[in-house]
Design a protein around this motif. Structure first.
Motif, PDB file in Angstrom:
ATOM      1  N   GLU A  92       9.155   7.950   5.589  1.00  0.00           N
ATOM      2  CA  GLU A  92       7.969   8.380   6.357  1.00  0.00           C
ATOM      3  C   GLU A  92       7.123   8.562   4.844  1.00  0.00           C
ATOM      4  O   GLU A  92       5.874   8.925   5.035  1.00  0.00           O
ATOM      5  N   ALA A  93       7.628   8.743   3.834  1.00  0.00           N
ATOM      6  CA  ALA A  93       6.448   9.010   2.662  1.00  0.00           C
ATOM      7  C   ALA A  93       5.897   7.634   1.937  1.00  0.00           C
ATOM      8  O   ALA A  93       5.117   7.883   1.098  1.00  0.00           O
ATOM      9  N   PHE A  94       6.257   6.598   2.447  1.00  0.00           N
ATOM     10  CA  PHE A  94       5.821   5.251   1.973  1.00  0.00           C
ATOM     11  C   PHE A  94       4.811   4.644   3.224  1.00  0.00           C
ATOM     12  O   PHE A  94       5.367   4.403   4.021  1.00  0.00           O
ATOM     13  N   ARG A  95       3.869   3.989   2.454  1.00  0.00           N
ATOM     14  CA  ARG A  95       3.214   3.034   3.365  1.00  0.00           C
ATOM     15  C   ARG A  95       3.286   1.501   2.810  1.00  0.00           C
ATOM     16  O   ARG A  95       2.843   1.184   1.647  1.00  0.00           O
ATOM     17  N   PRO A  96       3.899   0.726   3.447  1.00  0.00           N
ATOM     18  CA  PRO A  96       4.162  -0.610   2.806  1.00  0.00           C
ATOM     19  C   PRO A  96       2.913  -1.590   3.097  1.00  0.00           C
ATOM     20  O   PRO A  96       2.258  -1.143   3.727  1.00  0.00           O
ATOM     21  N   MET A  97       2.827  -2.304   1.787  1.00  0.00           N
ATOM     22  CA  MET A  97       1.620  -3.344   2.006  1.00  0.00           C
ATOM     23  C   MET A  97       2.196  -4.568   1.452  1.00  0.00           C
ATOM     24  O   MET A  97       3.382  -4.757   0.434  1.00  0.00           O
ATOM     25  N   PRO A  98       1.621  -5.852   1.778  1.00  0.00           N
ATOM     26  CA  PRO A  98       2.340  -7.172   1.424  1.00  0.00           C
ATOM     27  C   PRO A  98       2.178  -7.410  -0.269  1.00  0.00           C
ATOM     28  O   PRO A  98       1.371  -6.646  -0.630  1.00  0.00           O
TER      29      PRO A  98
END
Length: 642
Positions: A92-98
């Protein structure tokens, strides 16, 4: 027939008086509610709404439902085909990006906090990079742990199975075990009490006999549990083999240990953080309610509204009960609401009631003694700090030490953990609160009269007035001494709770002196008040008689507190210093230990009473002398029985 005829009018008269008292109390309560509701302004409503919001947020967060304060606070750049992509998605603490969208600016800045390169290495950027890196490593560990839990073959996922069983440490028997092991096994350490334990493969290993029981699993499902203390654990009290009653199990360590199955790094010591935080929600509203309650009592005095009530047919007890009842019912309603919200049980409500009663009783007594709103603020803040500390700090040790039982908040923590308590444990935990609340109300009612309510007397003078108002005869001295026992008990319990973790070389002398001083003040302060307010003749003979009455009363009340023998406190070194050692099995020695305090209390009470009959300075000096005599006696008894 004549006897029955005589009894029926008396019975009807008592019922009529009771109905009248209840009706007057209810009428005063309705008047208090209507008057208080009319004084609630917009600012008060906003404060109450903010309080309810804070309590709700804390409760929801502590219950594990979360409020999303840490959702997607870090950005991680990772390819979708990377093995770490699922870690970023599930955390929940991370937002993934390419990874293709990563833009690295000059220096150490980028549009991502953590970068997972295509060869599996981690890089960090920006001021939050280090914290994000550590959080991502923890997320990886949590992800792997979750995969292990989902593994059908538990033995393959966890080749080593660890079970913890927290037990009380016995230094004497540990030393004896170490000596036996040292004599039979030359390469073992006899001072630590360790011995060989057998695992599933037959290899020798050592298990610490002072920490608990350990078992290991070699993958075949066979496990051998090694116990080095020779005792069997049960759900009640444990017996160490000599017939002594040990500390009762009021929750054990099982409910507080997180991750007892898994790698050793996932095992944490017993600390009921979630239950403790939820239990503290019961105390928070009380600190606000007593402000309003103290203000309404102060209004009766400053604005002289109490004169109308004093000249009414209602008695002082009915007036105080009527003004207190709405606030008590309000706190009970709040406790019920919090219990439902945190999914507690009836035990939580039953444990919160004595806390609420003592908060209100102490505030009532303080409001009757304060001379202004400024003094009332100081009194209420002091009450809030002291009672909150008294209830909260011992509850921290709910799963560690029996000292936690001195606080009713421990019962709430235990209830929220799904455990149960016995009736004796409930009485031990809440009894001092109920009795202390009754005494505070009794002393406050003693000065709920015109000559004290509207007079500007100093705080010590009003305290003496409140105490002296209950002195009418020699017997009242003994009764008042017994009524002070809950305060003595609570003071000694608080001293034990604050000093039990201090090194024994320092804690034991302090406890001995503090326990003696608290008892001597409780046995003599009302005698001093009686002499100062001319309730008794200031002569040597009267002082001796009052000392005998006070000492005998304290002896009777003290024997009622021997319930501490059944909850394990005398097994603690500081507990024995405060309350005396465990009762001996020798009848003669037990009788001597039981009756010797009568002589002690009478002698020390007479010493203090003689000083109280002369002057304030003499009273202080004689109390110090009585404390020294009492402390020397305590040291002698502990040395004799130990």
């Amino acid at each position: 027939m004549s006897d029955e005829t005589d009894q029926n009018p008396d019975r009807r008269s008592r019922r009529r008086r009771l109905r009248g008292a209840l009706a007057r109390t209810a009428r005063i309560s309705r008047w208090e509610v209507s008057r208080s509701a009319g004084t609630v302004d917009r600012k008060t409503v906003l404060v109450l709404a903010a309080l309810a919001l804070v309590v709700g947020l804390v409760g929801v967060s502590a219950a594990g439902e979360g409020v999303g304060l840490e959702d997607e606070i870090y950005v991680v750049a990772v390819d979708e085909d990377s093995q770490y992509h699922d870690v970023a998605v599930e955390s929940e603490a991370f937002r993934p990006m390419p990874l293709d969208e990563l833009v690295v600016e000059s220096g150490d800045e980028a549009n991502a906090d953590v970068v997972v390169t295509r060869n599996g290495e981690l890089a960090r950027y920006g001021p939050h990079g280090e914290a994000a890196h550590d959080a991502f490593v923890e997320a990886i560990d949590a992800y792997n742990e979750e995969r292990f839990r989902q593994e059908a073959n538990e033995t393959a996922a966890y080749p080593v199975h660890v079970e913890l069983d927290y037990q009380e440490r016995n230094f004497e028997r540990t030393s004896e075990q170490g000596e036996r092991d040292g004599s039979s096994n030359g390469d073992s350490d006899g001072g630590t009490g360790t011995g060989p334990a057998e695992n599933g493969t037959g290899d020798d290993s050592t298990a610490d006999g002072t920490g608990g029981e350990g078992s290991s699993d070699d993958g075949s499902g066979d496990a051998t549990s090694g116990s080095t203390d020779g005792t069997d654990r049960n759900d009640g009290a444990t017996d160490d083999g000599d017939g002594r009653l040990q500390v009762p199990n009021i929750g054990g360590a099982g409910g507080a240990v997180d991750g007892t199955v898994g790698p050793p790094g996932s095992i944490s010591p017993p600390f009921p953080f979630q239950s403790l935080l939820l239990a503290f929600l019961f105390v928070v509203p009380m600190n606000f309610v007593i402000q309003a309650y103290g203000s309404t009592i102060m209004d009766e005095r400053v604005k002289r509204r109490g004169e109308l009530l004093l000249v009414s047919p209602a008695s002082r007890r009915e007036i105080v009960a009527g003004k207190t009842l709405p606030y008590l019912l309000g706190l009970v309603a709040v406790a019920v609401g919090i219990t439902v919200a945190v999914r507690g049980g009836l035990l939580s409500i039953a444990a919160a009631i004595p806390i609420a009663l003592l908060f209100l009783a102490a505030t009532f007594a303080g409001a009757m003694l304060a001379r202004s709103y400024k003094e009332l603020t100081f009194v209420t803040v002091t009450i809030s700090v002291f009672l909150t500390t008294y209830t909260f700090i011992p509850a921290v040790f709910t799963d560690v030490n029996p000292i936690a039982l001195i606080s009713p908040l421990t019962l709430i923590v235990t209830d929220l953990q799904g455990e149960s308590v016995s009736l004796g444990e409930y009485v031990f935990s809440t009894g001092p609160f109920y009795c202390s609340a009754a005494v505070c109300f009794l002393l406050g009612i003693g000065v709920y009269r015109e000559e004290d309510m509207f007079a500007q007397k100093a705080l010590p003078a009003k305290v003496l007035d409140a105490i002296a108002s209950r002195l009418h005869s020699y017997r009242s001295v003994a009764i008042l001494t017994i009524l002070f026992i809950p305060f003595v008990f609570a003071g000694q319990l608080l001293a034990v709770a604050l000093l039990f973790a201090v090194p024994e070389q320092l804690a034991v002398p302090l406890i001995v002196v503090l326990a003696a001083a608290i008892e001597e003040v409780a046995k003599s302060v009302h005698v001093y008040a009686g002499f100062v307010r001319s309730r008794f003749e200031a002569s040597l003979r009267v002082a001796a008689v009052l000392g005998v009455c006070s000492g005998a009363g304290f002896f009777v009340g003290e024997k009622l507190t021997h319930v501490v023998q059944f909850v394990g406190l005398p097994e603690l070194t500081v507990g024995a210093a405060a309350f005396g050692p465990e009762l001996s099995g020798d009848p003669l020695l037990a009788a001597a230990v039981f009756l010797a305090p009568l002589v002690l209390h009478v002698v020390t009470a007479v010493i203090s009473a003689i000083g109280a009959s002369r002057s304030r300075i003499d009273y202080v000096l004689t109390v110090v002398l009585a404390t020294l005599v009492h402390a020397i006696y305590n040291v002698g008894v502990i040395a004799l029985v130990a």
